[in-house]
Write an enzyme that holds these catalytic residues in place. Structure first.
Site, mmCIF file in Angstrom:
data_model
loop_
_atom_site.group_PDB
_atom_site.id
_atom_site.type_symbol
_atom_site.label_atom_id
_atom_site.label_comp_id
_atom_site.label_asym_id
_atom_site.label_seq_id
_atom_site.Cartn_x
_atom_site.Cartn_y
_atom_site.Cartn_z
ATOM 1 N N ASP A 134 0.501 -1.446 -0.006
ATOM 2 C CA ASP A 134 0.327 -0.153 -0.273
ATOM 3 C C ASP A 134 0.254 1.374 0.134
ATOM 4 O O ASP A 134 1.916 0.871 1.054
ATOM 5 C CB ASP A 134 -0.935 -0.142 1.207
ATOM 6 C CG ASP A 134 -2.277 0.737 1.352
ATOM 7 O OD1 ASP A 134 -2.497 1.338 0.371
ATOM 8 O OD2 ASP A 134 -1.169 1.709 2.441
ATOM 9 N N GLU A 186 0.831 -0.765 -5.173
ATOM 10 C CA GLU A 186 0.412 0.770 -5.101
ATOM 11 C C GLU A 186 0.875 1.566 -5.899
ATOM 12 O O GLU A 186 1.115 2.488 -4.840
ATOM 13 C CB GLU A 186 -0.842 0.900 -4.106
ATOM 14 C CG GLU A 186 -1.952 1.273 -4.156
ATOM 15 C CD GLU A 186 -2.268 2.604 -3.284
ATOM 16 O OE1 GLU A 186 -2.951 2.938 -3.489
ATOM 17 O OE2 GLU A 186 -2.054 2.840 -2.060
HETATM 18 C C1 GLC Z 1 -4.174 3.898 -0.030
HETATM 19 C C2 GLC Z 1 -4.812 2.876 0.046
HETATM 20 C C3 GLC Z 1 -6.090 4.084 0.278
HETATM 21 C C4 GLC Z 1 -5.610 4.954 1.535
HETATM 22 C C5 GLC Z 1 -4.058 5.460 1.847
HETATM 23 C C6 GLC Z 1 -3.517 5.388 2.935
HETATM 24 O O1 GLC Z 1 -4.153 4.620 -1.213
HETATM 25 O O2 GLC Z 1 -5.956 2.418 -1.362
HETATM 26 O O3 GLC Z 1 -6.914 3.734 0.145
HETATM 27 O O4 GLC Z 1 -6.414 6.200 2.007
HETATM 28 O O5 GLC Z 1 -3.271 4.250 0.884
HETATM 29 O O6 GLC Z 1 -3.654 4.089 3.357
#
Ligand code: GLC
Length: 619
Positions: free
Chosen positions: A260, A302
């Site tokens: 993430d 991500e």
């Molecule tokens: C990522 C997740 C999102 C979250 C962020 C902070 O972007 O997809 O939902 O708010 O991380 O952890």
């Protein structure tokens, strides 16, 4: 005497040892901590279940196992979908019916109620949220998935912890050892210098990148919400402990770990604190650590950034980083084409992706649990006479249904009063017009509701287009039956501020009952997706190794995609306009529609509004 186990581990370690040590020393110059990391890797290797070790061995040989055309994912929230982890295990037959062989379980680790950011504020990396079940339930679900040919994916939220995490609690008590795991400052001087260069992630819902803690009279870095404290990866203790957490979670039977918010994990004064080179060093080390301990586990990064920032996260062929990345710009550009009925920008974006090496696996999706940010190619749009703020405003007006001809429904997200920038939230069905056309559960009578039929057609066309791209298609649970926006979050004070919850609603099992009835909205979408997915599995042209190009049909509303694999050809035509349009083309030979089996001649062919064709060459 050395066991077979020792030998296998040592072989893998020796393959990566020198590079891993080199990178570790470059960041940390700490031999003892490196030695600790290596011995802990062995401990986690030993703790891995035998069934997982077999999976490892198999996948070490078949390294492209995830690049097969039958891969199809779904992302779901455990509570919304089935209440608990055990509930998900019981619902596996439904997911199999959806042709899914990869489940991304949205965050389910322990998180404080009301301060959870949808589970992305983890207070214990080794504990499942009590209302969802236990780690044992998770390991059991993983086993059951594996027996059913399904892969399991979870998030590893590595940029920050919740302010309730044990480290944060100890830091709050003034324990220097734990304070050094975060970024603490006595006054605003350094935070202010950071603020000069670091953009904001949540400008409206959580402005700024620091939070003042009154009881400590200190500032702490909080890039996301104030209760999500950024971890300090300059501290080797943080890196090591987070790697142990990563391996612990991998050992529960995960096949894919989504890292993430990975671009944010390294901070440097005077920079934007995104995509710094140390981030790549860390991801490369994670890749090696997982290849040593649990080689069947894939890393999904991500990286919600512009294309030139995303691609480096694949690493190089010799030094790979992530196995998979989100095809984020393509996703946003797709919706741009829906609103403008013009595919030129999308075509250009697809040409960029199609020219990348085929080993690069993208996760294709129409939307996810987050908002859609309008990260488009503005230099090109400017050349075509559009300017960024006005164009973004048009898109937001369009999707919120403010533009007259728009049938889309949804809400803005982080509407920044300063930059006038806003992102968008809504389910696919709502964006396509299902919500506007009436209510769910409605019948599509033969002569009936044209508006609803048009909405369903657009929804199916977009899924067909997604399934035509190479990579792994990822559905969002509920989209397979055309679920619309859920406005109930507004009644929940813990969610009301965050419009992303509009598309994170409960799964409607009562609507899913209609999935076999093609005259219902649910059934029409479900059956069409089923057919598309079956075809994708069967036809070789969908192989990941196929050559893929966009195909010019001299009509700005129609996207043409050409796929070729081992002498087989497919032409996909996708009409982004609500009106019938002609694909101006002269293809020799005969074609067959894969959806209807009809014979086709691809000579100036008319594609109905928001419809598509999958045409396969038959001679
Ligand atoms: C990522 C997740 C999102 C979250 C962020 C902070 O972007 O997809 O939902 O708010 O991380 O952890």
């Amino acid at each position: 005497m050395e066991s077979k186990e020792d030998v296998r581990f040592k072989e893998r370690l020796s393959r990566h040892h020198d590079e891993l040590r080199w990178l570790y020393m470059e960041l940390y110059q700490n031999d003892d901590m490196f030695a600790e990391l290596c011995s802990q890797m062995y401990e986690y290797y030993k703790k891995r279940r035998e069934s997982l070790k077999i999976r490892d061995a198999y996948r070490e040989k078949e390294t492209d196992w995830f690049q097969k055309k039958d891969m199809l994912g779904v992302m779901l929230y455990i509570d919304n979908f089935a209440g608990t982890i055990k509930g998900v295990t019981e619902k596996l037959p439904y997911l199999k019916e959806c042709n899914v062989n990869c489940i991304h379980l949205m965050p389910f680790l322990d998180t404080p109620k009301g301060r959870s950011d949808g589970g992305y504020a983890v207070s214990d990396f080794r504990k499942v949220r009590a209302d969802l079940g236990t780690m044992d339930d998770l390991a059991e679900l993983a086993d059951r998935c594996h027996q059913n040919g399904i892969n399991l994916c979870m998030d590893f939220v590595m940029n920050h912890t919740s302010e309730d995490h044990e480290w944060a609690r100890r830091a709050r008590q003034g324990d220097g050892e734990y304070m050094s795991r975060y970024f603490f400052y006595q006054d605003r001087r350094i935070p202010e210098r950071y603020e000069q260069t670091v953009p904001q992630v949540f400008p409206t819902t959580a402005p700024g990148n620091f939070t003042y803690l009154q009881e400590m009279d200190h500032y702490v870095m909080t890039t996301f919400y104030p209760y999500q404290w950024d971890l300090n990866y300059r501290n080797p203790r943080v890196f090591n402990e987070m790697m142990y957490n990563f391996l612990y979670l991998a050992n529960q039977g995960m096949d894919i770990i989504r890292i993430d918010a990975v671009p944010y994990i390294w901070k440097e004064l005077g920079t934007q604190c995104r995509n710094l080179k140390q981030v790549h060093t860390i991801v490369r080390m994670m890749r090696m650590i997982s290849e040593i301990v649990c080689p069947s586990v894939l890393l999904l990064g991500e990286v919600v950034m512009e294309p030139e920032k995303v691609v480096p996260y694949f690493g190089t062929v010799e030094k790979p980083e992530c196995h998979m990345l989100y095809n984020v710009t393509t996703m946003a550009t797709t919706w741009n084409s829906v609103a403008t009925k013009d595919v030129r920008l999308l075509k250009q974006q697809m040409d960029i992706v199609n020219s990348l090496p085929k080993q690069y696996t993208f996760l294709n999706y129409l939307r996810c649990h987050d908002d859609i940010g309008w990260g488009l190619d503005y230099p090109t749009l400017r050349k075509w006479g559009m300017n960024e703020p006005q164009h973004k405003k048009y898109l937001n007006d369009y999707f919120t249904g403010k533009v007259e001809e728009s049938v889309s429904r949804g809400e803005l997200y982080n509407d920044d009063p300063v930059t006038q920038d806003a992102r968008f939230c809504g389910t696919i069905a709502s964006m396509c017009g299902v919500e506007c056309a009436g209510f769910q559960g409605k019948k599509l009578e033969d002569s009936g509701d044209e508006e609803m039929k048009a909405a369903v057609r657009l929804d199916i066309m977009l899924h067909a287009y997604m399934l035509t791209q190479s990579g792994i298609p990822m559905l969002y649970s509920g989209d397979e039956i055309g679920q619309t926006n859920d406005y109930s979050y507004k009644q929940d004070p813990e969610k009301a501020e965050d419009s992303r919850y509009i598309h994170r609603g409960q799964f409607h099992w009562e609507l899913a009952e209609n999935r076999h009835d093609v005259l219902s909205v649910e059934g029409a979408i479900f059956q069409a997706l089923d057919r598309l997915e079956q075809i994708r599995r069967q036809e070789n042209v969908f192989d990941q190794k196929a050559d893929v190009y966009t195909y010019d049909v001299h009509e700005d509303a129609i996207l043409g995609i050409f796929r070729e694999y081992q002498g087989e050809y497919l032409i996909g035509l996708f009409n982004f306009s609500d009106q019938p349009k002609t694909a101006w083309m002269q293809e020799e030979g005969s074609f067959r529609s894969l959806m209807t089996d009809e014979k086709l001649e691809l000579k100036d062919i008319v594609v109905p509004g928001h419809d598509f064709l999958w045409c396969k060459k038959t001679d």
